[in-house]
Design an enzyme around this catalytic site. Structure first.
Site, short mmCIF file in Angstrom:
data_model
loop_
_atom_site.label_atom_id
_atom_site.label_comp_id
_atom_site.label_asym_id
_atom_site.label_seq_id
_atom_site.Cartn_x
_atom_site.Cartn_y
_atom_site.Cartn_z
CE LYS A 99 -4.10 -2.10 2.02
NZ LYS A 99 -3.52 -3.40 2.41
O1 LIG Z 1 -5.07 -4.20 -0.08
C1 LIG Z 1 -5.52 -5.09 0.66
O2 LIG Z 1 -5.24 -6.26 0.48
C2 LIG Z 1 -6.55 -4.73 1.64
C3 LIG Z 1 -7.40 -3.71 1.28
C4 LIG Z 1 -8.57 -3.50 2.03
O3 LIG Z 1 -9.41 -2.70 1.67
N1 LIG Z 1 -8.79 -4.26 3.12
C5 LIG Z 1 -7.91 -5.23 3.54
O4 LIG Z 1 -8.20 -5.92 4.52
N2 LIG Z 1 -6.75 -5.42 2.84
C6 LIG Z 1 -5.71 -6.38 3.31
O5 LIG Z 1 -6.24 -7.69 3.19
C7 LIG Z 1 -5.84 -8.49 4.30
C8 LIG Z 1 -7.11 -8.95 5.01
O6 LIG Z 1 -6.80 -9.93 5.93
P1 LIG Z 1 -7.94 -10.86 6.57
O7 LIG Z 1 -8.94 -9.93 7.18
O8 LIG Z 1 -7.17 -11.66 7.60
O9 LIG Z 1 -8.48 -11.72 5.47
C9 LIG Z 1 -4.91 -7.64 5.15
O10 LIG Z 1 -3.58 -7.89 4.75
C10 LIG Z 1 -5.30 -6.22 4.80
O11 LIG Z 1 -4.22 -5.34 4.91
#
Ligand SMILES: O=C(O)c1cc(=O)[nH]c(=O)n1[C@@H]1O[C@H](COP(=O)(O)O)[C@@H](O)[C@H]1O
Length: 283
Positions: A99
């Site tokens: 990011k």
């Molecule tokens: O860019 C991302 O992957 C991301 C964007 C977003 O809007 N929301 C989001 O949760 N993420 C990333 O996606 C992952 C979500 O993780 P879980 O919630 O464990 O599935 C994390 O690494 C967050 O940083």
């Protein structure tokens, strides 16, 4: 060094062959503990290697979350470097979740970090933040194009706090998110079978019919699993754009470790639910 085929084409093929699922590698301290590992570099390395060996030859995309590696300093980054190389060798596309977003001259250095084939962290794609202005991302867009890489630009993030920025209305009446989606559609114009410039659009957000998601590029959809969204939600959230969705799960899969078979089974279950929901191939 041979130039890669454009990322969008490589991603479309991987989605067709392996199904569209992305699994995130997020070595939370709590997950290391759950896996019986120490919260140290050796634990981080063991966790990461296990995930890569279990999944890199099966899922389309692996998405390491850089923050969990950076917190261990240079030795954490060394683990990340190894993971990126091994995951790519095993056939997964690596989306580095970093990011990044800064003024253009600094953005050029971030771009060189992830999108220059000579870099130890060279990845197939990287997540970027456009909130210093989409134009500030230009060095990353240019280097991605040059090297067959992709970018995933934050548009509508999965967390509710994002709305105060992303749904803010600009002087011309359009929202910030719609403006970002418009920039991405312009980058992807004419690309076949799929553009290389994706948007991040959370699977948690409910009906998004107010936004034009037809950017001719991939839509990374985090929020499945631990944040409460399910694959069954995807058609209602993404509508016709669902064909270009890359659903992303981190903890929802990782909590099934450390047994590699259990990780693969969990990923396959999500992939199967996605396939049923959006009519695309499973793992
Ligand atoms: O860019 C991302 O992957 C991301 C964007 C977003 O809007 N929301 C989001 O949760 N993420 C990333 O996606 C992952 C979500 O993780 P879980 O919630 O464990 O599935 C994390 O690494 C967050 O940083």
């Amino acid at each position: 060094m041979t130039t890669l085929e454009p990322f969008g084409a490589r991603l479309r093929r991987a989605m067709d062959e392996r199904g569209p699922l992305c699994v995130g590698i997020d070595p939370h301290a709590s997950l290391l503990a759950d896996w019986g590992l120490n919260d140290d570099v050796a634990g981080l390395a063991r966790f990461t290697r296990t995930v890569v060996e279990a999944l890199a030859d099966r899922v389309a995309v692996l998405k390491p979350q850089s923050a969990f590696f950076e917190r261990f300093g240079s030795r954490g980054l060394a683990v990340l470097e190894t993971a990126v190389v091994e995951a790519r060798e095993r056939g997964a596309l690596v989306l580095m979740d970093a990011k990044r977003g800064d003024i253009g001259s600094t953005m050029a250095a971030y771009a060189a970090t992830y999108l220059d084939p000579a870099s130890p962290l060279f990845s197939d794609a990287v997540t970027v933040s456009p909130f210093l202005g989409y134009g500030a991302l230009r060095p990353a867009v240019d280097l991605a194009r040059e090297n067959g890489c992709g970018l995933f630009t934050l548009a509508l993030t999965s967390n509710t706090e994002g709305q105060e920025v992303q749904r803010a209305v600009r002087a011309d009446g359009s929202t910030v998110a719609a403006t970002m989606l418009g920039h991405l559609a312009a980058e992807n114009a004419g690309a076949e079978p799929l553009g290389s410039f994706g948007a991040v659009v959370g699977a948690t957000l409910g009906d998004l019919s107010a936004f034009d998601l037809a950017i001719n590029g991939p839509l990374l959809a985090p929020g499945i699993g631990a944040q409460g969204a399910t694959p069954a939600d995807l058609p209602a959230v993404f509508g016709d754009a669902v064909r270009n969705v890359v659903p992303s799960v981190s903890r929802g899969v990782l909590r099934h470790g450390p047994d590699p078979e259990a990780l693969l089974t969990a990923a396959a279950r999500f992939a199967d639910e996605v396939r049923k929901a959006v009519d695309q191939p499973g793992l």
